[in-house]
Design an enzyme around this catalytic site. Sequence first.
Site, PDB file in Angstrom:
ATOM      1  N   GLY A  56       0.819  -1.200   0.000  1.00  0.00           N
ATOM      2  CA  GLY A  56       0.000   0.000   0.000  1.00  0.00           C
ATOM      3  C   GLY A  56       0.854   1.252   0.000  1.00  0.00           C
ATOM      4  O   GLY A  56       2.055   1.211  -0.250  1.00  0.00           O
ATOM      5  N   ASN A 112       3.920   5.793   5.014  1.00  0.00           N
ATOM      6  CA  ASN A 112       5.189   5.622   5.710  1.00  0.00           C
ATOM      7  C   ASN A 112       5.440   4.192   6.159  1.00  0.00           C
ATOM      8  O   ASN A 112       6.571   3.717   6.142  1.00  0.00           O
ATOM      9  CB  ASN A 112       5.249   6.563   6.923  1.00  0.00           C
ATOM     10  CG  ASN A 112       5.546   7.995   6.517  1.00  0.00           C
ATOM     11  OD1 ASN A 112       6.186   8.234   5.504  1.00  0.00           O
ATOM     12  ND2 ASN A 112       5.069   8.947   7.301  1.00  0.00           N
ATOM     13  N   GLU A 135      -0.295  -1.955  -7.135  1.00  0.00           N
ATOM     14  CA  GLU A 135      -1.034  -0.860  -7.766  1.00  0.00           C
ATOM     15  C   GLU A 135      -0.268   0.445  -7.764  1.00  0.00           C
ATOM     16  O   GLU A 135      -0.524   1.329  -8.578  1.00  0.00           O
ATOM     17  CB  GLU A 135      -2.386  -0.679  -7.076  1.00  0.00           C
ATOM     18  CG  GLU A 135      -2.281  -0.422  -5.593  1.00  0.00           C
ATOM     19  CD  GLU A 135      -3.617  -0.426  -4.898  1.00  0.00           C
ATOM     20  OE1 GLU A 135      -4.651  -0.475  -5.580  1.00  0.00           O
ATOM     21  OE2 GLU A 135      -3.640  -0.375  -3.654  1.00  0.00           O
ATOM     22  N   ASN A 185     -10.503   7.737   3.449  1.00  0.00           N
ATOM     23  CA  ASN A 185     -10.115   7.762   2.040  1.00  0.00           C
ATOM     24  C   ASN A 185     -10.974   6.837   1.191  1.00  0.00           C
ATOM     25  O   ASN A 185     -11.548   7.241   0.198  1.00  0.00           O
ATOM     26  CB  ASN A 185      -8.638   7.380   1.883  1.00  0.00           C
ATOM     27  CG  ASN A 185      -7.704   8.366   2.561  1.00  0.00           C
ATOM     28  OD1 ASN A 185      -8.013   9.551   2.667  1.00  0.00           O
ATOM     29  ND2 ASN A 185      -6.572   7.884   3.036  1.00  0.00           N
TER      30      ASN A 185
END
Length: 497
Positions: free
Chosen positions: A258, A261, A284, A374
């Site tokens: 993903g 950080n 992705e 999100n």
Amino acid sequence: MAFNYITAAEAAEMIHDGMTLGLSGFTAPGTPKAISVELAKKAEREHEAGRPFKVNIFTGASTSDNVDGVLSRANAINMRAPYQNVPDLRKRINAHDCHYNDRHLSEMSQEMRYGFYGDIDFAIIEAADINEKGEIILGTGVGNIPTYAHMAKKIFIELNEELPSALHGMHDVIMLQDPPRRPAIPIYVANDRIGSPVLKVDPNKIVGIVRTKSLDGVKAFTAPDEVSKQIGANVVRFLVGEYTAGRLPKEFLPLQSGVGNVANAVLYDLGESTELPNFVMYTEVIQDAVLELMRKGKCTFASTCSMTFSDETERKLFPDLDFFRDKILMRPAELSNNPEVIRRLGVIAMNTALEADIFGAVNSTHVLGTRMMNGIGGSGDFTRNAYLSIFSCPSVSKGGLISNIVPLVSHVDHSEHSVDIIVTDQGIADLRGKDPVQRAYEIINNCAHPMYRPLLLDYLKIGKGGQTPHVLNAAFAFHNAFNATGDMRNADFSLYV
């Protein structure tokens, strides 16, 4: 064919209230830089004149301030899908000033083609180059633009002078065939190419080309803090254990990671590991850390939908494209996130959670169960189909006022049936082959922060049986305590006995 060069303002004037736009890109890379800004200005003028002006926007994933930011501040978005991460848009969504359809990223293109969302009036495509045949060299993000360009009645091109035409050959552009006779996707290793290096559109649909000159505006990630470093170390420790135990193939498996950080910390630790072999990625998004791993030879190839690099890293990449040309391949989201390919390749999925519960369910999207953060993004595409599904998060947030391990997640994005491993700064919970109560003890003892372990064990003790011993009126005691007092540690299960 001679194309018509126009200004961004002229393009915006062709877009009217109620229209639907399909945009190129995936995260900030590849998204429009100019037309959307002028569209926001038009919306403000229309609103000042007392006229309605909102458009529907479909993308590959999140965008940037040049799209979601300016348009949200102008209150110019009626409906948005499939993913976002801009604070101004988040405020609109949570205030119901904007309709938001949170979708698995692999599904967006096909659902558009199925007709679930209606017509597309304009596609806006960022390009590095275009020829008279309508063959477009895309930029640093692909997203769902093959479908949007195919469906759109008209097309705008943003020809970005910052993007070198040397990007040619780093894209694998294809639009999958729809059911009922969809053939198998012939990707058997991460670097198999099955499409075209360019996006081919009908040149007659291109109504204008707008010249731009702008990088993507992605900020460099800050150095990982101590919590992120510990999570990264724990993920790598788990993978090393699986590899040495023989539960991973000798040649290893492709990785998906993903954004953020924690993801960067994991990648940096993988680069330092001498116990794991070189690896490839089928993912992705690739971030700055991946380029460094490629330069070291640790990551030998990355299939992705977007090169989500900071502007600083992008400036270093473009002069060195010959080195990376055979190491990076950008694909549409319905290919980069495709469940069939993910399962065939045996991808190891590594994603982040907002919170996880003691039985293994994960919330990736909603703060306290109500406020959209999100979106689910591509996590579901990978999680459900991965060889191993790993979720990570800090054990606590806000200095300990919030436990990210809770009795019951306040919103379920990934059920316990899809989650194999949970990792926090405290440790690793391996949920494979365990029943719900066994999973609960595994998560509490290894992943919860010590200050919350007694409370979580108390919750288990008041359970009245059943395979998954939830106490329904107490399941959200942590969340209720935070809403009432600002501190989850004030949860009192004696109130529910």
